[in-house]
Motif scaffolding. Structure first.
Motif, PDB file in Angstrom:
ATOM      1  N   TYR A   8       0.809  -1.214   0.000  1.00 11.93           N
ATOM      2  CA  TYR A   8       0.000   0.000   0.000  1.00 11.93           C
ATOM      3  C   TYR A   8       0.847   1.272   0.000  1.00 11.93           C
ATOM      4  O   TYR A   8       0.307   2.370   0.116  1.00 11.93           O
ATOM      5  CB  TYR A   8      -0.917   0.000   1.221  1.00 11.93           C
ATOM      6  N   ARG A   9       2.141   1.118  -0.099  1.00  6.01           N
ATOM      7  CA  ARG A   9       3.007   2.290  -0.108  1.00  6.01           C
ATOM      8  C   ARG A   9       2.716   3.144  -1.336  1.00  6.01           C
ATOM      9  O   ARG A   9       2.447   2.629  -2.421  1.00  6.01           O
ATOM     10  CB  ARG A   9       4.474   1.844  -0.113  1.00  6.01           C
ATOM     11  N   SER A  10       2.733   4.419  -1.176  1.00  2.00           N
ATOM     12  CA  SER A  10       2.486   5.437  -2.207  1.00  2.00           C
ATOM     13  C   SER A  10       1.005   5.661  -2.472  1.00  2.00           C
ATOM     14  O   SER A  10       0.662   6.507  -3.308  1.00  2.00           O
ATOM     15  CB  SER A  10       3.192   5.091  -3.531  1.00  2.00           C
ATOM     16  N   ILE A  18      -8.987   0.813   0.964  1.00  2.00           N
ATOM     17  CA  ILE A  18      -8.748   0.067  -0.273  1.00  2.00           C
ATOM     18  C   ILE A  18      -9.323  -1.343  -0.159  1.00  2.00           C
ATOM     19  O   ILE A  18      -9.993  -1.835  -1.081  1.00  2.00           O
ATOM     20  CB  ILE A  18      -7.244   0.024  -0.576  1.00  2.00           C
ATOM     21  N   ASN A  19      -9.088  -1.989   0.977  1.00  2.00           N
ATOM     22  CA  ASN A  19      -9.598  -3.338   1.174  1.00  2.00           C
ATOM     23  C   ASN A  19     -11.127  -3.372   1.144  1.00  2.00           C
ATOM     24  O   ASN A  19     -11.731  -4.277   0.562  1.00  2.00           O
ATOM     25  CB  ASN A  19      -9.103  -3.894   2.508  1.00  2.00           C
ATOM     26  N   ILE A  51     -11.181   3.400  -7.706  1.00  2.00           N
ATOM     27  CA  ILE A  51     -11.610   2.109  -7.165  1.00  2.00           C
ATOM     28  C   ILE A  51     -11.326   0.994  -8.162  1.00  2.00           C
ATOM     29  O   ILE A  51     -10.887  -0.101  -7.784  1.00  2.00           O
ATOM     30  CB  ILE A  51     -13.104   2.164  -6.803  1.00  2.00           C
ATOM     31  N   GLY A  52     -11.549   1.255  -9.450  1.00  2.00           N
ATOM     32  CA  GLY A  52     -11.221   0.270 -10.471  1.00  2.00           C
ATOM     33  C   GLY A  52      -9.736  -0.048 -10.503  1.00  2.00           C
ATOM     34  O   GLY A  52      -9.335  -1.205 -10.677  1.00  2.00           O
ATOM     35  N   ARG A  57      -5.170  -3.702  -9.127  1.00  2.00           N
ATOM     36  CA  ARG A  57      -3.870  -3.821  -8.451  1.00  2.00           C
ATOM     37  C   ARG A  57      -3.867  -4.944  -7.408  1.00  2.00           C
ATOM     38  O   ARG A  57      -2.889  -5.690  -7.299  1.00  2.00           O
ATOM     39  CB  ARG A  57      -3.533  -2.488  -7.786  1.00  2.00           C
ATOM     40  N   PHE A  58      -4.951  -5.087  -6.658  1.00  2.00           N
ATOM     41  CA  PHE A  58      -4.913  -5.963  -5.481  1.00  2.00           C
ATOM     42  C   PHE A  58      -5.731  -7.242  -5.598  1.00  2.00           C
ATOM     43  O   PHE A  58      -5.534  -8.164  -4.803  1.00  2.00           O
ATOM     44  CB  PHE A  58      -5.396  -5.191  -4.245  1.00  2.00           C
ATOM     45  N   ARG A  59      -6.646  -7.334  -6.540  1.00  2.00           N
ATOM     46  CA  ARG A  59      -7.572  -8.465  -6.520  1.00  2.00           C
ATOM     47  C   ARG A  59      -6.867  -9.796  -6.733  1.00  2.00           C
ATOM     48  O   ARG A  59      -7.229 -10.802  -6.115  1.00  2.00           O
ATOM     49  CB  ARG A  59      -8.668  -8.268  -7.566  1.00  2.00           C
TER      50      ARG A  59
END
Length: 234
Positions: A8-10, A18-19, A51-52, A57-59
């Motif tokens: 989650y940096r930056s 975000i989660n 959000i997209g 990035r994380f999904r």
């Protein structure tokens, strides 16, 4: 991800926000704009484009971690495939679940034949240290041909009604498809949507009333924004 790196940096938003956004988008049939409104009601102003980007990035990391930490699937598998359209072209979503309704894996392919069924079997068995005791499918012949080649010793039951549970498991995908007005780029979305969505679905028929209420309370606690189960998995 390594324990020392900070994914989650930056990012100017905290990890919890975000989660929550990724959880809402994949757990429910919400559009990005609807998730934007929900976050705004909670005091986090983020555009639907942001959000997209978080989801992209994380999904995959979330889905991979959930898959690694899930309990061993059952030994009775139900397999089914359903057609979907991606950018107007016909594709097939192959899905397998165990006897408890947990999604084992999904695979999007452009063909519906023996080669495609064989590829799906190989993907299901990858990383597993066992083979199922029984597989249940409809009467589509490619399942039998691929099964005889890859899982010759496994019992195969073919019936139009035996894999109804797997057909019902397609419903969250269908809801997303209708909400998105057909998929435009769905391969990676579907590969990550199923593990995340499946993780947060309570199996009411497998829980006593007290355990169900306790589990439901934990999910409501997540929804209020105090913590996020996905963040704890990272």
């Amino acid at each position: 991800m390594s324990a020392t790196s900070n994914p989650y940096r930056s990012f100017r938003f905290p990890p919890e926000t975000i989660n929550q956004a990724v959880w809402l988008y994949h757990c429910f049939s919400f559009s990005l704009r609807e998730v934007e409104l929900i976050l705004a009601a909670w005091g986090a102003v983020a555009s639907y484009e942001t959000i997209g980007a978080w989801s992209l990035r994380f999904r995959r990391a979330y889905a991979k971690t959930l898959k690694q930490r899930r309990p061993r699937p059952g030994d009775r598998w139900s397999l089914d495939e359903v057609f979907i359209r991606i950018r107007g072209k016909l594709h097939y979503l192959w899905r397998a679940i165990d006897q408890h309704g947990n999604v084992i894996d999904v695979l999007v392919q452009s063909r519906r034949n023996t080669k495609a069924a064989r590829r799906f079997f190989c993907k299901l068995l990858k990383g597993l240290c066992y083979v199922p005791r029984v597989i249940m499918t409809d009467k589509f012949g490619s399942y039998g041909a691929a099964k005889r080649e890859i899982l010759p010793s496994v019992e195969h039951r073919q019936s139009r009604s035996l894999n109804n549970r797997c057909e019902v498991s397609h419903q969250p995908t269908r809801r997303c498809e209708r909400h998105m007005k057909r998929f435009k780029s769905a391969r990676q979305f579907l590969a990550t949507h199923s593990p995340i969505h499946n993780h947060f679905q309570l199996r009411r028929h497998r829980l006593s009333a007290s355990k169900y209420q306790a589990a439901e309370s934990r999910l409501c606690y997540v929804a209020r924004g105090h913590r996020c189960c996905l963040g704890k998995l990272m």
